[in-house]
Design an enzyme around this catalytic site. Structure first.
Site, PDB file in Angstrom:
ATOM      1  N   GLY A   1      -4.499 -77.743 103.864  1.00 53.93           N
ATOM      2  CA  GLY A   1      -3.982 -78.001 102.525  1.00 53.93           C
ATOM      3  C   GLY A   1      -2.501 -78.350 102.548  1.00 53.93           C
ATOM      4  O   GLY A   1      -2.050 -79.258 101.832  1.00 53.93           O
TER       5      GLY A   1
ATOM      6  N   SER B   1     -11.531 -93.197 110.906  1.00 59.31           N
ATOM      7  CA  SER B   1     -11.415 -91.991 110.103  1.00 59.31           C
ATOM      8  C   SER B   1     -12.125 -92.248 108.775  1.00 59.31           C
ATOM      9  O   SER B   1     -12.875 -93.230 108.638  1.00 59.31           O
ATOM     10  CB  SER B   1      -9.939 -91.651 109.891  1.00 59.31           C
TER      11      SER B   1
ATOM     12  N   GLU C   1     -23.579 -86.067 102.658  1.00 57.05           N
ATOM     13  CA  GLU C   1     -23.574 -85.131 103.786  1.00 57.05           C
ATOM     14  C   GLU C   1     -22.439 -84.128 103.601  1.00 57.05           C
ATOM     15  O   GLU C   1     -21.362 -84.495 103.134  1.00 57.05           O
ATOM     16  CB  GLU C   1     -23.348 -85.874 105.115  1.00 57.05           C
TER      17      GLU C   1
ATOM     18  N   LYS D   1     -19.324 -82.215 104.834  1.00 55.54           N
ATOM     19  CA  LYS D   1     -18.307 -82.604 105.812  1.00 55.54           C
ATOM     20  C   LYS D   1     -17.966 -81.407 106.695  1.00 55.54           C
ATOM     21  O   LYS D   1     -17.368 -80.435 106.245  1.00 55.54           O
ATOM     22  CB  LYS D   1     -17.055 -83.105 105.092  1.00 55.54           C
TER      23      LYS D   1
ATOM     24  N   GLU E   1     -20.083 -84.207 115.358  1.00 61.58           N
ATOM     25  CA  GLU E   1     -19.028 -83.216 115.149  1.00 61.58           C
ATOM     26  C   GLU E   1     -19.387 -81.947 115.909  1.00 61.58           C
ATOM     27  O   GLU E   1     -20.470 -81.385 115.725  1.00 61.58           O
ATOM     28  CB  GLU E   1     -18.892 -82.908 113.655  1.00 61.58           C
TER      29      GLU E   1
ATOM     30  N   LYS F   1     -21.868 -91.992 101.828  1.00 54.30           N
ATOM     31  CA  LYS F   1     -21.988 -93.244 102.560  1.00 54.30           C
ATOM     32  C   LYS F   1     -22.986 -94.159 101.860  1.00 54.30           C
ATOM     33  O   LYS F   1     -23.959 -93.680 101.277  1.00 54.30           O
ATOM     34  CB  LYS F   1     -22.484 -92.985 103.988  1.00 54.30           C
TER      35      LYS F   1
ATOM     36  N   CYS G   1      -8.737 -37.188 100.132  1.00 54.72           N
ATOM     37  CA  CYS G   1      -8.903 -35.731 100.064  1.00 54.72           C
ATOM     38  C   CYS G   1      -8.303 -34.994 101.254  1.00 54.72           C
ATOM     39  O   CYS G   1      -8.292 -33.760 101.274  1.00 54.72           O
ATOM     40  CB  CYS G   1     -10.384 -35.375  99.939  1.00 54.72           C
TER      41      CYS G   1
ATOM     42  N   CYS H   1     -15.495 -40.130 105.998  1.00 57.39           N
ATOM     43  CA  CYS H   1     -14.993 -38.862 105.484  1.00 57.39           C
ATOM     44  C   CYS H   1     -16.195 -37.942 105.290  1.00 57.39           C
ATOM     45  O   CYS H   1     -17.092 -38.258 104.494  1.00 57.39           O
ATOM     46  CB  CYS H   1     -14.257 -39.074 104.161  1.00 57.39           C
TER      47      CYS H   1
ATOM     48  N   CYS I   1     -15.017 -35.311  97.792  1.00 61.17           N
ATOM     49  CA  CYS I   1     -13.989 -36.342  97.999  1.00 61.17           C
ATOM     50  C   CYS I   1     -13.912 -37.196  96.734  1.00 61.17           C
ATOM     51  O   CYS I   1     -14.916 -37.784  96.313  1.00 61.17           O
ATOM     52  CB  CYS I   1     -14.333 -37.216  99.202  1.00 61.17           C
TER      53      CYS I   1
END
Length: 729
Positions: A62, A110, A144, A146, A207, A323, A446, A462, A468
């Site tokens: 980001g 790309s 699809e 990614k 990928e 696509k 406690c 605990c 408690c």
């Protein structure tokens, strides 16, 4: 990190350093704009090198997108700044020196990115208009998910894997053949299947990625070996594939999905979706989430769906790729020097961000489990501010390799509680004081000394279960929940108020509460001293909900390992609390859906005196301790015994709990995941990834009408109403 892109994203966080609002004069930049452009170019180039070459980024995707968007904005205003070596003109960095350079038979491009539904709609309209200029047929879109991984190129000659390479700069990548051969999901030899002979030559794009579960295991092993952990799954995938020793790659557990094709000889294909079918027939891995749609509205529906359900995918996704499905149309549309004109990536808001781990504290749950959680410097992820993240136990903290004071990568998947993926270890030399987390030895609520459970699990608990304060609060809140007594007026604040006023010292006296007691609790008292509306609702709820069926009472007892499914099975089999209490481990274990672990937990629970007092006091207050055996005419026929059914999505006339109850009442198993053994998958509106898995495994799919057929008429009638391998209508 998908780049570069031509379209403008939604406006990023403003960064005005070195910016100018003066218009360009003949496209010539002033000194401030040129300086900022140079600064951004250096930052982006360094970020790319760390991302692609070192597999060790120090900024999130980001943050990279914001820098890159600013660069594009400056270049749009001052075109003279655009040069051949500008980051906006480069697909990726050139190959490093570690591996042998290898040229791709066809250039690997790309993808252009868009960041808003409006930009995606605009791209669909432009592309449709361009296609209409040379084709009259309808456009079909292949959608699809990614995958956030590392792009690779596979070359098969006469069906045999000849070599493999990373994308590199698109022209030349790094030869990683030996390491790719170590990935079990990538076949060394293609198989001839379904009449599809193996090709003479084919270039496959895909990928490489880590399943989230595999990533967690890898970081644990690295930390145990005193090695630096990875910050996130993408960098772990890249670092694991680019190992000098293929044996190390083989040990990492990488996965791969194919998503494209380059040069090919000896076969032809008309659509990319048909190509995926061919790849699967040859034994290559293809994602089950690929869907062909026919309209722009359907594309936007897929975009919204995966935006809501991206946390349900077994691997990281950061967008939706769209696509043009027809390959001839793809060829007519062509590409720029960097991106194809027939595909685009819609990028979702980042689910990951980097921030500082300020500390690690612990919380105590209803069964006494002491769980660490991270206290973070607040950071915004996917539109919400995150200041805490889950850490399951002390071993989990060690496995993730994080130190207090670290810069860490945080992941927030939808509504899932944020989690720390790993540390940005390369930032540990900035002078910040770091220290290891030490699990407390005593309960923070406690003061009781903590201990491991006797069954040897890794959790620390605990042991002061009776008194408690934290455990009492959590148990009261839990028993009021929808899966137990379903008491609307008993929320977390109300439970806390009852305990702090000492009106209750445990759950045993809950159904004995009266108006006089509630008036002593400020939370339930008006300013004039009268009982509040919430107090009246509480008393009414307690009177009504004490007659809930036995299985809900069992759930409300907070017996370890006993949830609604096991409670239903116990109630249906034994029909009374006394019978369950008197049953042996063998009898309890024999109940379908119970088993030895749950059986032993039940036996152990009833050995404790104050537990038995809860049951006795509730019984005296009129809480259901035995289900009446219905008349034969009222009994639900056991028509679905032996079937396993999964329900996903929203049904119009059933809540999720009601749908499961209807299945359980008829003897079916209501499962939470789809497998080859699943008999039916009921798909409602906005289903999760379970629907995709059902299609991939060719499981019978029912819509809501088909579900009613299953309930009313049985399995055979439902099979006739089901669809196989596709979404229910």
């Amino acid at each position: 990190m998908t780049e570069p892109r031509d379209s403008s994203p939604e406006k990023p966080a403003e960064n005005t350093a070195g910016r100018t609002n003066e218009p360009a004069v003949n496209g010539i930049a002033d000194d401030a704009a040129a300086a900022r452009h140079a600064e951004l170019s250096a930052l982006i180039t360094e970020a790319r090198d760390r991302y692609y070459q070192l597999d060790s980024p120090t900024i999130s995707d980001g943050e990279f997108d914001i820098l890159f968007s600013e660069l594009l904005a400056i270049e749009a205003q001052y075109p003279a700044l655009v040069t051949a070596d500008s980051p906006s003109q480069i697909v990726g960095p050139a190959p490093g020196a570690t591996f042998t350079p290898v040229e791709h038979p066809e250039r690997m491009l790309s993808l252009d990115d868009v960041f808003s539904p409006e930009d995606l709609s605009a791209w669909l309209q432009r592309t449709s208009a361009a296609i209409a200029a040379f084709s009259e047929g309808p456009v079909e879109w292949l959608t699809e998910v990614k995958i956030d991984g590392l792009a690779v190129d596979l070359i098969y000659k006469n069906g045999v894997l000849a070599w493999a390479a990373t994308r590199g700069d698109g022209h030349i990548g790094e030869d990683v053949t030996a390491n790719v051969r170590a990935i079990s999901s990538i076949p060394q030899r293609l198989r001839a299947d379904g009449g599809h002979d193996v090709p003479e030559f084919v270039e496959i794009r895909g990928e490489v990625f880590f399943l989230l579960e595999s990533f967690a295991g890898l970081n644990g092993r690295l930390v145990a070996a005193d090695e630096k952990p990875f910050a996130n799954p993408r960098n772990a995938a890249a670092g694991s594939l680019r190992q000098k020793d293929p044996a190390v790659t083989a040990s990492r557990g990488l996965s791969m999905f194919c998503h494209g094709i380059g040069r090919r000889v000896g076969f032809d294909i008309d659509r990319q979706s048909h190509m995926y079918e061919r790849l699967q027939a040859w034994g290559l891995p293809v994602s089950s989430h690929n869907v062909v749609v026919h309209t722009a509205d359907e594309v936007l529906d897929r975009m919204r769906f995966w935006g809501e359900h991206r946390g349900e995918v077994e691997h990281e996704i950061d967008g939706l790729v769209v696509k043009v499905d027809n390959l001839a149309t793809q060829a007519r549309l062509g590409h720029t020097s960097r991106v194809p004109r027939w595909a685009v990536a819609y990028k979702y808001p980042p689910q990951e961000a980097t921030t500082v781990l300020l500390g690690i504290e612990v919380g105590v749950g209803r069964t006494g489990r002491v769980t660490p959680y991270a206290v973070l410097e607040p950071v915004t992820i996917a539109g919400s501010t995150v200041a805490r993240a889950t850490l399951h136990n002390a071993e989990d903290v060690k496995r993730r390799g994080v130190l207090i004071g670290d810069t860490v990568v945080i992941r927030k998947a939808g509504d899932v509680i944020p989690e720390i993926l790993g540390p940005v270890a390369d930032l540990r030399e900035d002078g910040r004081t770091l220290r290891e987390f030490e699990m407390p030895t005593h309960c923070p609520e406690c003061g009781t000394e903590l201990a491991h459970a006797k069954d040897g699990d890794v959790d620390i608990r605990c042991p002061n279960a009776k008194s408690c304060p934290a455990q009492l609060r959590e148990r009261l809140f839990y028993l009021a929940g929808r899966g137990a007594f379903d008491i609307d007026a008993l929320g977390y604040e109300a439970a806390t108020a009852l305990l702090e006023a000492h009106v209750l010292d445990g759950e045993a006296g809950l159904f004995d509460l009266g108006e006089e007691q509630l008036l002593t609790v400020p939370f339930f008292r008006n300013k004039d001293g009268s009982l509040s509306a919430g107090g009246h609702t509480m008393l009414q709820n307690l009177a009504e909900k004490r007659t809930q069926p036995l299985w809900r009472v069992i759930v409300a007892l907070s017996i370890r390992h006993v949830g609604p499914t096991a409670a239903r099975a116990l109630a249906a089999h034994f029909r009374s609390m006394d019978e369950i209490r008197a049953a042996s481990v063998e009898r309890l274990s024999a109940v379908d859906g119970v088993g030895a672990i749950i059986a032993e937990a039940i036996i152990d629970w009833f050995t404790i005196d104050w537990h038995r007092e809860i049951v006795q006091q509730w019984a005296e207050a009129g809480v259901t301790m035995e289900d009446e055996l219905p008349a034969a005419s009222e009994q639900t026929p056991q028509t679905l015994v032996g079937l396993t059914v999964v329900v996903t999505g929203s049904l119009e006339t059933f809540t999720r709990d009601e749908a499961k109850a209807a299945l359980l009442d008829r003897g079916a198993k209501a499962a939470g995941s789809v497998s080859k053994k699943t008999d039916f998958v009921v798909v409602g509106a906005d289903p999760g990834s379970k629907a995709d898995k059902a299609r991939a495994l060719s499981r019978p799919i029912l819509d809501e009408a088909g579900f009613r057929v299953l309930l009313n008429d049985g399995a055979e009638a439902a099979r006739a109403a089901a669809t196989i391998g596709e979404a229910a209508p």
